[in-house]
Motif scaffolding. Structure first.
Motif, PDB file in Angstrom:
ATOM      1  N   THR A   3       0.884  -1.160   0.000  1.00 23.33           N
ATOM      2  CA  THR A   3       0.000   0.000   0.000  1.00 23.33           C
ATOM      3  C   THR A   3       0.920   1.207   0.000  1.00 23.33           C
ATOM      4  OG1 THR A   3      -1.662  -1.216   1.265  1.00 23.33           O
ATOM      5  CG2 THR A   3      -1.898   1.189   1.161  1.00 23.33           C
ATOM      6  N   ILE A   4       0.716   2.087  -0.981  1.00 27.13           N
ATOM      7  CA  ILE A   4       1.582   3.241  -1.160  1.00 27.13           C
ATOM      8  C   ILE A   4       0.745   4.501  -1.033  1.00 27.13           C
ATOM      9  CG2 ILE A   4       3.154   4.422  -2.743  1.00 27.13           C
ATOM     10  CD1 ILE A   4       3.595   1.665  -4.092  1.00 27.13           C
ATOM     11  N   PHE A   5       1.211   5.395  -0.168  1.00 30.93           N
ATOM     12  CA  PHE A   5       0.565   6.678   0.035  1.00 30.93           C
ATOM     13  C   PHE A   5       1.491   7.746  -0.535  1.00 30.93           C
ATOM     14  CE2 PHE A   5      -0.550   3.808   3.469  1.00 30.93           C
ATOM     15  CZ  PHE A   5      -1.932   3.847   3.440  1.00 30.93           C
ATOM     16  N   ILE A   6       0.979   8.574  -1.458  1.00 29.42           N
ATOM     17  CA  ILE A   6       1.780   9.647  -2.040  1.00 29.42           C
ATOM     18  C   ILE A   6       1.017  10.965  -1.910  1.00 29.42           C
ATOM     19  CG2 ILE A   6       3.022   8.144  -3.637  1.00 29.42           C
ATOM     20  CD1 ILE A   6       1.171   9.092  -5.875  1.00 29.42           C
ATOM     21  N   THR A   7       1.766  12.054  -1.911  1.00 32.68           N
ATOM     22  CA  THR A   7       1.125  13.354  -1.758  1.00 32.68           C
ATOM     23  C   THR A   7       0.798  14.024  -3.091  1.00 32.68           C
ATOM     24  OG1 THR A   7       3.276  14.440  -1.560  1.00 32.68           O
ATOM     25  CG2 THR A   7       2.180  13.771   0.498  1.00 32.68           C
ATOM     26  N   SER A   8       1.285  13.433  -4.195  1.00 34.52           N
ATOM     27  CA  SER A   8       0.995  13.995  -5.509  1.00 34.52           C
ATOM     28  C   SER A   8       1.245  12.943  -6.587  1.00 34.52           C
ATOM     29  CB  SER A   8       1.882  15.212  -5.783  1.00 34.52           C
ATOM     30  OG  SER A   8       1.741  15.635  -7.120  1.00 34.52           O
ATOM     31  N   PHE A   9       0.422  12.966  -7.615  1.00 38.33           N
ATOM     32  CA  PHE A   9       0.612  12.066  -8.754  1.00 38.33           C
ATOM     33  C   PHE A   9       1.511  12.679  -9.835  1.00 38.33           C
ATOM     34  CE2 PHE A   9      -3.017   9.791  -7.030  1.00 38.33           C
ATOM     35  CZ  PHE A   9      -2.703   8.469  -7.342  1.00 38.33           C
ATOM     36  N   GLU A  10       2.068  13.863  -9.579  1.00 33.49           N
ATOM     37  CA  GLU A  10       2.861  14.559 -10.600  1.00 33.49           C
ATOM     38  C   GLU A  10       4.040  13.741 -11.111  1.00 33.49           C
ATOM     39  OE1 GLU A  10       3.976  18.548  -9.583  1.00 33.49           O
ATOM     40  OE2 GLU A  10       1.947  19.022  -8.904  1.00 33.49           O
ATOM     41  N   GLU A  11       4.698  12.961 -10.248  1.00 37.42           N
ATOM     42  CA  GLU A  11       5.875  12.191 -10.655  1.00 37.42           C
ATOM     43  C   GLU A  11       5.572  10.695 -10.737  1.00 37.42           C
ATOM     44  OE1 GLU A  11       9.669  13.401  -8.829  1.00 37.42           O
ATOM     45  OE2 GLU A  11       8.465  14.913  -7.781  1.00 37.42           O
ATOM     46  N   ILE A  12       4.343  10.346 -11.080  1.00 40.70           N
ATOM     47  CA  ILE A  12       3.921   8.950 -11.067  1.00 40.70           C
ATOM     48  C   ILE A  12       4.728   8.085 -12.037  1.00 40.70           C
ATOM     49  CG2 ILE A  12       2.033   9.225 -12.718  1.00 40.70           C
ATOM     50  CD1 ILE A  12       2.055   6.986  -9.571  1.00 40.70           C
ATOM     51  N   ASN A  13       5.081   8.606 -13.204  1.00 43.04           N
ATOM     52  CA  ASN A  13       5.847   7.802 -14.162  1.00 43.04           C
ATOM     53  C   ASN A  13       7.235   7.470 -13.618  1.00 43.04           C
ATOM     54  OD1 ASN A  13       3.780   7.617 -16.050  1.00 43.04           O
ATOM     55  ND2 ASN A  13       4.337   9.576 -16.970  1.00 43.04           N
ATOM     56  N   GLU A  14       7.886   8.430 -12.967  1.00 49.98           N
ATOM     57  CA  GLU A  14       9.191   8.180 -12.359  1.00 49.98           C
ATOM     58  C   GLU A  14       9.053   7.189 -11.211  1.00 49.98           C
ATOM     59  OE1 GLU A  14       7.921  11.187 -12.958  1.00 49.98           O
ATOM     60  OE2 GLU A  14       9.272  12.034 -14.448  1.00 49.98           O
ATOM     61  N   LEU A  15       8.001   7.296 -10.429  1.00 51.13           N
ATOM     62  CA  LEU A  15       7.766   6.371  -9.323  1.00 51.13           C
ATOM     63  C   LEU A  15       7.540   4.959  -9.848  1.00 51.13           C
ATOM     64  CD1 LEU A  15       7.359   5.692  -6.366  1.00 51.13           C
ATOM     65  CD2 LEU A  15       4.959   6.408  -6.616  1.00 51.13           C
ATOM     66  N   ARG A  16       6.782   4.829 -10.908  1.00 48.92           N
ATOM     67  CA  ARG A  16       6.534   3.495 -11.487  1.00 48.92           C
ATOM     68  C   ARG A  16       7.842   2.807 -11.875  1.00 48.92           C
ATOM     69  NH1 ARG A  16       1.425   5.530 -14.719  1.00 48.92           N
ATOM     70  NH2 ARG A  16      -0.193   4.871 -13.256  1.00 48.92           N
ATOM     71  N   LYS A  17       8.793   3.570 -12.416  1.00 49.57           N
ATOM     72  CA  LYS A  17      10.097   2.994 -12.771  1.00 49.57           C
ATOM     73  C   LYS A  17      10.780   2.419 -11.529  1.00 49.57           C
ATOM     74  CE  LYS A  17      10.761   6.169 -16.617  1.00 49.57           C
ATOM     75  NZ  LYS A  17      11.448   7.370 -17.083  1.00 49.57           N
ATOM     76  N   VAL A  18      10.736   3.156 -10.437  1.00 47.20           N
ATOM     77  CA  VAL A  18      11.341   2.684  -9.179  1.00 47.20           C
ATOM     78  C   VAL A  18      10.635   1.422  -8.704  1.00 47.20           C
ATOM     79  CG1 VAL A  18      11.728   3.245  -6.740  1.00 47.20           C
ATOM     80  CG2 VAL A  18      12.120   4.987  -8.496  1.00 47.20           C
ATOM     81  N   LEU A  19       9.322   1.406  -8.803  1.00 47.63           N
ATOM     82  CA  LEU A  19       8.566   0.233  -8.374  1.00 47.63           C
ATOM     83  C   LEU A  19       8.938  -0.991  -9.204  1.00 47.63           C
ATOM     84  CD1 LEU A  19       5.045   1.844  -7.808  1.00 47.63           C
ATOM     85  CD2 LEU A  19       6.822   1.376  -6.102  1.00 47.63           C
ATOM     86  N   TYR A  20       8.943  -0.860 -10.531  1.00 46.29           N
ATOM     87  CA  TYR A  20       9.309  -1.992 -11.399  1.00 46.29           C
ATOM     88  C   TYR A  20      10.729  -2.483 -11.091  1.00 46.29           C
ATOM     89  CZ  TYR A  20       5.207  -1.898 -14.464  1.00 46.29           C
ATOM     90  OH  TYR A  20       3.940  -1.991 -14.970  1.00 46.29           O
ATOM     91  N   GLN A  21      11.659  -1.559 -10.875  1.00 46.41           N
ATOM     92  CA  GLN A  21      13.038  -1.947 -10.569  1.00 46.41           C
ATOM     93  C   GLN A  21      13.119  -2.753  -9.278  1.00 46.41           C
ATOM     94  OE1 GLN A  21      15.028   1.836 -10.487  1.00 46.41           O
ATOM     95  NE2 GLN A  21      15.237   1.949 -12.696  1.00 46.41           N
ATOM     96  N   ASN A  22      12.332  -2.390  -8.297  1.00 45.93           N
ATOM     97  CA  ASN A  22      12.395  -3.078  -7.011  1.00 45.93           C
ATOM     98  C   ASN A  22      11.590  -4.366  -6.987  1.00 45.93           C
ATOM     99  OD1 ASN A  22      13.968  -1.525  -4.778  1.00 45.93           O
ATOM    100  ND2 ASN A  22      13.026   0.020  -6.080  1.00 45.93           N
ATOM    101  N   TYR A  23      10.480  -4.426  -7.695  1.00 43.91           N
ATOM    102  CA  TYR A  23       9.666  -5.632  -7.703  1.00 43.91           C
ATOM    103  C   TYR A  23      10.266  -6.720  -8.593  1.00 43.91           C
ATOM    104  CZ  TYR A  23       5.890  -2.592  -5.911  1.00 43.91           C
ATOM    105  OH  TYR A  23       5.127  -1.726  -5.187  1.00 43.91           O
ATOM    106  N   GLY A  24      10.916  -6.322  -9.667  1.00 46.09           N
ATOM    107  CA  GLY A  24      11.401  -7.314 -10.623  1.00 46.09           C
ATOM    108  C   GLY A  24      10.227  -8.068 -11.215  1.00 46.09           C
ATOM    109  N   ASP A  25      10.321  -9.384 -11.243  1.00 47.31           N
ATOM    110  CA  ASP A  25       9.255 -10.217 -11.796  1.00 47.31           C
ATOM    111  C   ASP A  25       8.191 -10.580 -10.768  1.00 47.31           C
ATOM    112  OD1 ASP A  25      10.471 -10.259 -14.297  1.00 47.31           O
ATOM    113  OD2 ASP A  25      11.674 -12.028 -13.794  1.00 47.31           O
ATOM    114  N   HIS A  26       8.297 -10.026  -9.572  1.00 41.69           N
ATOM    115  CA  HIS A  26       7.402 -10.414  -8.478  1.00 41.69           C
ATOM    116  C   HIS A  26       6.433  -9.281  -8.153  1.00 41.69           C
ATOM    117  CE1 HIS A  26      10.124 -13.752  -8.122  1.00 41.69           C
ATOM    118  NE2 HIS A  26      11.117 -12.893  -8.036  1.00 41.69           N
ATOM    119  N   LEU A  27       5.522  -9.014  -9.093  1.00 42.42           N
ATOM    120  CA  LEU A  27       4.574  -7.921  -8.912  1.00 42.42           C
ATOM    121  C   LEU A  27       3.571  -8.280  -7.818  1.00 42.42           C
ATOM    122  CD1 LEU A  27       3.918  -6.963 -12.631  1.00 42.42           C
ATOM    123  CD2 LEU A  27       5.533  -5.936 -11.017  1.00 42.42           C
ATOM    124  N   PRO A  28       3.383  -7.374  -6.858  1.00 46.17           N
ATOM    125  CA  PRO A  28       2.448  -7.635  -5.768  1.00 46.17           C
ATOM    126  C   PRO A  28       1.055  -7.096  -6.092  1.00 46.17           C
ATOM    127  CG  PRO A  28       3.608  -5.611  -5.331  1.00 46.17           C
ATOM    128  CD  PRO A  28       4.159  -6.155  -6.638  1.00 46.17           C
TER     129      PRO A  28
END
Length: 125
Positions: free
Chosen positions: A75-100
């Motif tokens: 569960t992720i709480f953010i204060t703005s969606f302005e940088e959502i594309n950059e955040l998604r990159k970080v998420l994919y890098q950390n999750y790898g093939d194990h998407l939750p």
């Protein structure tokens, strides 16, 4: 009935509020909402803060002898969606093939005005 183990991790610093870093119940590890508070990333942007939080999560799961392949839910709480594309990159890098399973919630603010993201996670053990 399975036991409940509440735990703090010295490598994450002292908890100064009424919670613990994680709670283990049976074969499930619940990680409290983590932020970059008190770290160098606290004054960075959302991606720097997210990387710091994932570093903290990796420390916890390492101590608990598991890894991101056992990630069930975030569960992720953010204060703005302005940088959502950059955040998604970080998420994919950390999750790898194990998407939750995931929830992403925009909030008006977190407990400190220079925090932009908080992440809580659930792992199987």
């Amino acid at each position: 009935m399975s036991s409940v183990i509440r735990k703090n991790y010295p490598e994450l610093g002292e908890v100064k509020a009424p919670y613990v870093h994680s709670v283990k119940h049976g074969n499930t590890l619940y990680i409290s909402g983590l932020t970059a508070f008190g770290t160098a990333a606290q004054h960075g942007g959302i991606t720097e803060q997210a990387e710091e939080i994932f570093s903290q999560i990796r420390k916890i799961v390492s101590v608990e002898n598991t890894d991101f392949s056992a990630l069930i839910k975030v569960t992720i709480f953010i204060t703005s969606f302005e940088e959502i594309n950059e955040l998604r990159k970080v998420l994919y890098q950390n999750y790898g093939d194990h998407l939750p399973a995931s929830s992403l919630v925009e909030v008006s603010r977190l407990f400190s005005p220079d925090l932009y993201i908080e992440i809580e996670a659930v792992f199987g053990l």
